[in-house]
Scaffold this motif. Structure first.
Motif, mmCIF file in Angstrom:
data_model
loop_
_atom_site.group_PDB
_atom_site.id
_atom_site.type_symbol
_atom_site.label_atom_id
_atom_site.label_comp_id
_atom_site.label_asym_id
_atom_site.label_seq_id
_atom_site.Cartn_x
_atom_site.Cartn_y
_atom_site.Cartn_z
ATOM 1 N N ASP A 71 9.957 0.289 5.460
ATOM 2 C CA ASP A 71 9.429 0.053 6.805
ATOM 3 C C ASP A 71 7.913 0.181 6.801
ATOM 4 O O ASP A 71 7.361 1.233 6.444
ATOM 5 N N ALA A 72 7.198 -0.866 7.191
ATOM 6 C CA ALA A 72 5.734 -0.872 7.161
ATOM 7 C C ALA A 72 5.144 0.178 8.092
ATOM 8 O O ALA A 72 4.120 0.799 7.773
ATOM 9 N N HIS A 75 -9.463 3.715 0.936
ATOM 10 C CA HIS A 75 -9.690 2.360 1.460
ATOM 11 C C HIS A 75 -8.758 1.404 0.722
ATOM 12 O O HIS A 75 -8.870 1.215 -0.488
ATOM 13 N N ARG A 76 -7.852 0.806 1.470
ATOM 14 C CA ARG A 76 -6.906 -0.140 0.889
ATOM 15 C C ARG A 76 -7.168 -1.527 1.459
ATOM 16 O O ARG A 76 -7.076 -1.722 2.673
ATOM 17 N N PRO A 77 -7.444 -2.527 0.597
ATOM 18 C CA PRO A 77 -7.650 -3.883 1.110
ATOM 19 C C PRO A 77 -6.340 -4.614 1.371
ATOM 20 O O PRO A 77 -6.345 -5.742 1.877
ATOM 21 N N TYR A 78 -5.217 -3.977 1.036
ATOM 22 C CA TYR A 78 -3.901 -4.596 1.243
ATOM 23 C C TYR A 78 -3.193 -3.901 2.393
ATOM 24 O O TYR A 78 -3.583 -2.812 2.839
ATOM 25 N N SER A 79 -2.139 -4.510 2.884
ATOM 26 C CA SER A 79 -1.451 -4.016 4.074
ATOM 27 C C SER A 79 -0.204 -3.215 3.732
ATOM 28 O O SER A 79 0.358 -3.326 2.629
ATOM 29 N N ALA A 80 0.236 -2.431 4.696
ATOM 30 C CA ALA A 80 1.498 -1.701 4.550
ATOM 31 C C ALA A 80 2.661 -2.673 4.462
ATOM 32 O O ALA A 80 3.661 -2.409 3.783
ATOM 33 N N GLU A 81 2.536 -3.802 5.135
ATOM 34 C CA GLU A 81 3.580 -4.820 5.074
ATOM 35 C C GLU A 81 3.755 -5.335 3.652
ATOM 36 O O GLU A 81 4.880 -5.543 3.175
ATOM 37 N N LEU A 82 2.629 -5.524 2.944
ATOM 38 C CA LEU A 82 2.714 -5.968 1.550
ATOM 39 C C LEU A 82 3.419 -4.917 0.695
ATOM 40 O O LEU A 82 4.290 -5.246 -0.113
ATOM 41 N N VAL A 83 3.032 -3.653 0.859
ATOM 42 C CA VAL A 83 3.653 -2.582 0.083
ATOM 43 C C VAL A 83 5.152 -2.529 0.367
ATOM 44 O O VAL A 83 5.958 -2.402 -0.569
ATOM 45 N N ALA A 84 5.526 -2.650 1.636
ATOM 46 C CA ALA A 84 6.947 -2.619 1.991
ATOM 47 C C ALA A 84 7.710 -3.739 1.298
ATOM 48 O O ALA A 84 8.844 -3.545 0.828
ATOM 49 N N SER A 85 7.075 -4.905 1.209
ATOM 50 C CA SER A 85 7.748 -6.056 0.589
ATOM 51 C C SER A 85 7.897 -5.902 -0.915
ATOM 52 O O SER A 85 8.744 -6.563 -1.531
ATOM 53 N N LEU A 86 7.083 -5.022 -1.529
ATOM 54 C CA LEU A 86 7.126 -4.829 -2.975
ATOM 55 C C LEU A 86 8.004 -3.655 -3.396
ATOM 56 O O LEU A 86 8.224 -3.447 -4.592
ATOM 57 N N ARG A 87 8.478 -2.895 -2.442
ATOM 58 C CA ARG A 87 9.326 -1.749 -2.772
ATOM 59 C C ARG A 87 10.754 -2.185 -3.074
ATOM 60 O O ARG A 87 11.279 -3.112 -2.466
ATOM 61 N N ASP A 90 1.477 3.509 -4.164
ATOM 62 C CA ASP A 90 1.977 3.245 -2.813
ATOM 63 C C ASP A 90 3.376 2.642 -2.850
ATOM 64 O O ASP A 90 4.236 2.982 -2.026
ATOM 65 N N ILE A 91 3.594 1.753 -3.798
ATOM 66 C CA ILE A 91 4.922 1.150 -3.936
ATOM 67 C C ILE A 91 5.957 2.226 -4.268
ATOM 68 O O ILE A 91 7.072 2.215 -3.744
ATOM 69 N N CYS A 92 5.567 3.177 -5.120
ATOM 70 C CA CYS A 92 6.476 4.259 -5.522
ATOM 71 C C CYS A 92 6.594 5.355 -4.468
ATOM 72 O O CYS A 92 7.478 6.218 -4.564
ATOM 73 N N GLY A 93 5.684 5.378 -3.490
ATOM 74 C CA GLY A 93 5.660 6.486 -2.537
ATOM 75 C C GLY A 93 5.137 7.754 -3.165
ATOM 76 O O GLY A 93 5.566 8.861 -2.833
ATOM 77 N N SER A 94 4.162 7.616 -4.076
ATOM 78 C CA SER A 94 3.678 8.751 -4.858
ATOM 79 C C SER A 94 2.421 9.368 -4.262
ATOM 80 O O SER A 94 1.510 8.664 -3.821
ATOM 81 N N ALA A 107 -5.343 -1.238 -8.503
ATOM 82 C CA ALA A 107 -4.070 -1.559 -9.156
ATOM 83 C C ALA A 107 -3.235 -0.291 -9.296
ATOM 84 O O ALA A 107 -2.016 -0.295 -9.044
ATOM 85 N N ALA A 108 -3.898 0.797 -9.692
ATOM 86 C CA ALA A 108 -3.199 2.077 -9.821
ATOM 87 C C ALA A 108 -2.679 2.552 -8.466
ATOM 88 O O ALA A 108 -1.526 2.997 -8.345
ATOM 89 N N LYS A 109 -3.519 2.455 -7.444
ATOM 90 C CA LYS A 109 -3.121 2.950 -6.116
ATOM 91 C C LYS A 109 -2.012 2.096 -5.514
ATOM 92 O O LYS A 109 -1.096 2.623 -4.857
ATOM 93 N N LEU A 110 -2.076 0.786 -5.729
ATOM 94 C CA LEU A 110 -1.024 -0.079 -5.203
ATOM 95 C C LEU A 110 0.326 0.328 -5.776
ATOM 96 O O LEU A 110 1.325 0.422 -5.043
#
Length: 500
Positions: free
Chosen positions: A12-13, A29-41, A229-233, A223-226
């Protein structure tokens, strides 16, 4: 306390956005969205034991930041060392890529120099090994407590946060992401990623490292932070810059690097490559080239009014565009970064504390901890870097490496024991909360092992008894009892499945 995703909110974004607003995440500072992260999980929500370790580390360092103090640790080469570090009271443990390179490369077994030329799985595997050892000793403690061999007040927290070496990310952004996934799953509390060109450290000539542009370092961190975020770490990311001791950079594309790109100001001098082919020495060419940054060259050859106009007109430009302005205005300035390029194509770079501060400040929105790697302890340099960072980010966590000869104060060879003891405290007051000796564990092993080996050669079993048995009893080192302590744990397992 860690932010908890449920199975229902994992993809859920809005929930991800809520996590990003927590104290541990809000400054990123993240240039990507929570919606993107949600879609990659993935659809499966797995909890990460390293999250508690990361928050534990953050609490330790934030306490030091609040108190103007710093913690000190060193690299653990093996599980025995890591467990003894915890038992001795150290609050963090470092996992050094250099130590692993020299001593134990899981999988290939190919030990060698500190060039990070091992697979990206190597350091996560070492972290996993140390973390599992911590877990094992925690379980043993619980078994011994229930057996009456330990008292409740004797139980200590075995899970000391592990901080690991991520080198330069080990390749492409996707390689960095895969490595970070392994780190997150291994129980890592923090990882540092540097701004060096991978695999070209020069150990023959000091201060000869090669940087990548600021933009590339940011991409590595993102790249590391993305992936985290995908892992919820909650894993902390440490940016490392080697700008204090790097003489070259791969590209001049980034305007943020312009103040430190050097070029030849001698229009009559052949290029560096041509001169090298002709047999000229590098030192002679450097002297004749009168290397300067573009801004220095313009300042030295124009009026104050012209220079001020140049700075205003070229603000935000990289060297290529700024040079075009110089030529368009027909300023009496010659400057060529291309003339100074090496045979590898690298550009010259003006290393130092100013460059280190600049890089740390630019990377601060993309890191939890800032670290300017230093070749040795220069207290004035340490002060300059920390104060430069604090002017922009007054509460940003900082790291400091004790490398080369830890405890040696450069420019002060006659430092007293009291002054050496005060180094950790002095650096803590400057703002360096996390301090570490990358090779401290390996060197400590050598100091202990060499006399022991010589004693065995000279006196056989007596050398062992005197050097190990009696010393262990005096120093209360109980490693020899570990097999019996661990055996109590396996006995419990056997008893559980025993058929009467």
């Amino acid at each position: 306390m860690a932010f908890e995703f449920s199975d229902a909110t994992w993809q859920d974004a809005a929930a991800i956005e809520s996590w990003w607003n927590t104290p541990s995440q809000k400054d990123w500072h993240r240039p990507y969205s929570a919606e993107l992260v949600a879609s990659l999980r993935s659809p499966i929500h797995d909890s990460l034991p390293g999250n508690k370790q990361a928050l534990k580390l953050r609490n330790v360092l934030e306490d030091h930041e609040a108190n103007g103090t710093g913690t000190l640790t060193y690299g653990a080469p093996d599980t025995t060392t890591a467990v003894l570090m915890q038992e001795s009271g150290l609050s963090t443990i470092y996992v050094s890529g250099a130590t692993v390179s020299f001593t134990d490369v899981p999988g290939t077994g190919e030990v060698g120099a500190d060039q990070a030329d091992y697979p990206y799985t190597t350091i996560p595997a070492k972290v996993s090994q140390l973390f599992k050892a911590q877990f094992l000793h925690s379980r043993v403690d619980q078994t011994r407590l229930r057996n009456g061999a330990l008292k409740a007040e004797e139980i200590k927290d075995r899970l000391v946060p592990l901080v690991a070496d991520g080198d330069s990310g080990h390749g492409s952004p996707t390689a960095t992401m895969k490595m970070m996934k392994l780190f997150a799953e291994a129980g890592t509390a923090a990882v540092h990623i540097d701004d060096l060109l991978s695999g070209v450290k020069d150990y023959t000539r000091s201060y000869n490292h090669v940087l990548v542009p600021v933009s590339e370092h940011i991409r590595r961190m993102l790249a590391a932070k993305l992936q985290l975020d995908i892992c919820g770490s909650e894993l902390l990311l440490i940016q490392r810059t080697d700008a204090e001791m790097s003489s070259h950079i791969t590209s001049t594309i980034d305007p943020r690097d312009r103040p430190f790109i050097l070029g030849s100001t001698n229009p009559f001098l052949p290029s560096f490559i041509t001169a090298m082919h002709a047999g000229q020495s590098e030192a002679d060419w450097n002297a004749a080239a009168k290397l300067m940054t573009l801004d220095e060259a313009v300042a030295a050859n124009t009026t104050k009014e012209q220079f001020d106009e140049f700075l205003k007109a070229t603000e935000g430009m990289n060297t290529s565009d700024a040079v075009r302005y110089v030529y368009a205005q027909k300023l009496d300035v010659f400057w060529s970064d291309a003339a100074a390029r090496t045979v590898e194509g690298w550009y010259r770079y003006k290393m130092g504390q100013e460059a280190a501060v600049s890089r740390c400040v630019h990377l601060a929105p993309y890191a939890d901890i800032l670290w300017s790697c230093t070749p040795g302890l220069f207290m004035d340099h340490a002060k300059e870097v920390s104060e430069g960072i604090k002017k922009v980010f007054p509460h940003k966590l900082q790291a400091y490496n004790h490398t080369g000869a830890p405890g040696t104060i450069k420019g002060k060879p006659d430092a007293t024991d009291a002054e050496i003891k005060a180094i950790q405290s002095d650096l803590g007051k400057l703002g360096y909360q996390w301090q570490f000796m990358p090779l401290g564990g390996q060197i400590g092993h050598a100091v202990a092992a060499q006399p022991y080996a010589k004693a065995i050669v000279a006196d056989g079993l007596l050398g062992y008894v005197e050097g190990v048995n009696r010393a262990a009893n005096v120093k209360e080192v109980n490693v020899g009892m570990w097999p019996y302590h661990m055996g109590a744990l396996t006995d419990k397992c056997f008893q559980a499945i025993k058929i009467v």
